[in-house]
Design an enzyme around this catalytic site. Structure first.
Site, mmCIF file in Angstrom:
data_model
loop_
_atom_site.group_PDB
_atom_site.id
_atom_site.type_symbol
_atom_site.label_atom_id
_atom_site.label_comp_id
_atom_site.label_asym_id
_atom_site.label_seq_id
_atom_site.Cartn_x
_atom_site.Cartn_y
_atom_site.Cartn_z
ATOM 1 N N ASP A 58 0.864 -1.186 0.000
ATOM 2 C CA ASP A 58 0.000 0.000 0.000
ATOM 3 C C ASP A 58 0.899 1.233 0.000
ATOM 4 O O ASP A 58 1.640 1.481 0.957
ATOM 5 C CB ASP A 58 -0.877 -0.036 1.248
ATOM 6 C CG ASP A 58 -1.851 1.122 1.349
ATOM 7 O OD1 ASP A 58 -1.701 2.111 0.599
ATOM 8 O OD2 ASP A 58 -2.763 1.055 2.202
ATOM 9 N N SER A 138 -2.776 15.166 -14.381
ATOM 10 C CA SER A 138 -3.940 14.943 -15.240
ATOM 11 C C SER A 138 -4.380 16.258 -15.860
ATOM 12 O O SER A 138 -4.147 17.338 -15.292
ATOM 13 C CB SER A 138 -5.102 14.374 -14.422
ATOM 14 O OG SER A 138 -6.310 14.361 -15.155
ATOM 15 N N TYR A 151 -11.139 15.127 -7.497
ATOM 16 C CA TYR A 151 -10.104 14.410 -8.247
ATOM 17 C C TYR A 151 -9.208 15.447 -8.922
ATOM 18 O O TYR A 151 -7.976 15.373 -8.835
ATOM 19 C CB TYR A 151 -10.727 13.489 -9.296
ATOM 20 C CG TYR A 151 -9.704 12.940 -10.269
ATOM 21 C CD1 TYR A 151 -8.892 11.870 -9.922
ATOM 22 C CD2 TYR A 151 -9.530 13.518 -11.535
ATOM 23 C CE1 TYR A 151 -7.932 11.380 -10.802
ATOM 24 C CE2 TYR A 151 -8.576 13.044 -12.417
ATOM 25 C CZ TYR A 151 -7.788 11.970 -12.047
ATOM 26 O OH TYR A 151 -6.832 11.499 -12.917
ATOM 27 N N LYS A 155 -5.069 16.337 -8.334
ATOM 28 C CA LYS A 155 -4.034 16.409 -9.366
ATOM 29 C C LYS A 155 -3.381 17.795 -9.410
ATOM 30 O O LYS A 155 -2.210 17.927 -9.778
ATOM 31 C CB LYS A 155 -4.630 16.030 -10.721
ATOM 32 C CG LYS A 155 -5.012 14.554 -10.818
ATOM 33 C CD LYS A 155 -3.833 13.642 -10.543
ATOM 34 C CE LYS A 155 -4.155 12.182 -10.743
ATOM 35 N NZ LYS A 155 -2.979 11.301 -10.548
#
Length: 248
Positions: A58, A138, A151, A155
């Site tokens: 992880d 992104s 999200y 980024k």
């Protein structure tokens, strides 16, 4: 004894962009350490090439990074590059409908591993006198789409942290980002929604990408290879958009 082959860590390297990145570095003769939570896909990735080692771990845990650095040193005697690729997205949703646990999960997986990787590995690279980090951002940061506010925000955090660390660690360690647009990976259906309107949504998505297609995993792996190689030795603190013109 130190290996002559460059040694690379790739997170989320068992699938999607990560798998293509692993394949590219391995094909170039590098030893690659893949960190992923998916044991089945990770074992499959490692079985494809003798240059690849799989660590079932992880990346949000410091001990995973410590164990991976220790393995790189013990087995290969070196570590040259870290590619922080692991990330999650979610079904497009307005912010008021999201659960706080999703917010926590997105930042925990998309941002925290970059912090941990640098805390654990930067001291080693500083001692060695060189090193490279390539972090996957992104176009959610450069040209955000509605429904993915946090999200996109995660980024943005990746990109800003990367650029700042490029200043903090120059000239010894280089830090760069890559910003793909929606990619041909398992995240694609999640991004556009898997329902009766998928085809129409896909058409709408492609209409804003001048090159007329989504990002292929090979597009990203080629860019990562370039930013990790000596060909980009004078490049740090940059965001390379691999998006078919989406960000123009």
């Amino acid at each position: 004894m130190s290996s002559k082959k460059p040694v690379v860590i790739v997170t989320g390297g068992a699938d999607g962009f990560g798998s293509a990145i692993v394949d590219r570095f391995s094909s170039e003769g590098c030893n690659v350490l893949v960190i992923d939570v998916n044991k089945e896909k990770g074992d499959t990735q490692a079985s494809k090439d003798q240059n690849v080692r799989f660590i079932h771990g992880d990346v949000t845990l410091r001990k995973t990074w410590e164990q991976t650095l220790e393995l790189a040193q013990q087995e290969f005697g070196r570590l040259d590059t870290v590619v922080n690729n692991a990330a999650i997205c979610y079904d497009p949703s307005p912010v008021h409908t999201l659960d706080i646990s999703l917010y926590d999960k997105v930042f925990n997986i998309n941002v925290k591993p970059i912090f941990l990787s640098v805390q654990v590995i930067a001291p080693y690279m500083l001692e060695c006198g060189s090193g490279v980090f390539v972090n996957i951002s992104s176009t959610g940061y450069t040209r955000p789409r509605s429904g993915f506010a946090f999200y996109n925000a995660s980024k943005a955090a990746v990109t800003t942290a990367t650029r700042t660390m490029a200043l903090e660690y120059a000239p010894i360690i280089r830090f760069n980002c890559i910003a793909p647009t929606v990619g041909n990976t398992t995240m694609l259906l999640r991004s556009i929604g898997g329902d009766d309107e998928t085809a129409q949504k896909m058409k709408k998505l492609l209409s804003v990408i001048p090159m007329g297609r989504v990002t292929e995993p090979a597009d990203v792996s080629n860019a990562v290879w370039y930013l990790a190689s000596d060909q980009s030795s004078f490049i740090t603190g940059t965001l390379l958009e691999v998006d078919g013109g989406r960000g123009v």
